[in-house]
Write an enzyme that holds these catalytic residues in place. Structure first.
Site: not given
Length: 179
Positions: A12-15
């Site tokens: 998902g979101c790399f953050w």
């Protein structure tokens, strides 16, 4: 001493994924980036269209004397939902797909065995859709994406999505947390 290795994970979101793995003992470097797409040097805006074929990923360098690939995969499968095809929560699109992008044949074999074990044990209520592919066409994300959670802990998305994943890691894998 074992030589440092590199594995790339898309959850998902790399953050969020970056925020978790920055806390893991034995991980020597975490970098947000894009991989396995068709475009050279993709921008975040281009990747977000879903047109480049890239996944948002984190590139992990790790010391196998301190943490095994299996332990990394165990963490990965606890902090994201590998049963959601091309999405994680409200983040929808092929760029948010679940993926393991290996850099050696041994990593491929270990990851393939791990995925088979999850399926055989019916670890999840739905089938795991995590893709297993060799790493290709990797590009680092823009500087403002690096260490995003660390630099922006009170940003809305970080508080709502990344912080709970970090908390889940800390609770589930306290023994693997950096001192």
């Amino acid at each position: 001493m074992a030589e440092e290795q590199t594995i790339v994970l898309g959850g998902g979101c790399f953050w969020c994924t970056e925020a978790v793995f920055k806390e893991v003992r034995g991980i020597t470097d975490v970098e947000s980036g894009y991989c396995n797409g068709q475009v050279e040097r993709p921008s975040y805006e281009a990747v977000c269209t879903g047109q480049t074929g890239h996944a948002e990923v984190v590139r992990l360098r790790f010391d196998p004397a301190q943490i095994s690939l299996r332990q990394i995969l165990e963490i990965f499968f606890v902090v994201h939902d590998p049963t959601q095809l091309n999405r994680q929560g409200n983040d929808v699109g092929t760029q948010y797909r679940s993926g393991i992008y290996f850099t050696t044949p041994a990593q491929e074999a270990e990851a393939r065995a791990f995925l088979a074990e999850l399926a055989a044990q019916k670890t999840f209520p739905r089938p795991v859709v995590t893709e297993l592919q060799p790493l290709s066409n990797y590009w680092p994300a823009e500087d403002y994406h690096q260490d995003f959670f660390e630099k922006n802990p009170y940003q809305g998305y970080c508080m709502a999505v990344a912080a709970p994943k970090v908390a889940k890691f800390r609770k589930t894998f306290a023994e693997l947390q950096r001192p």
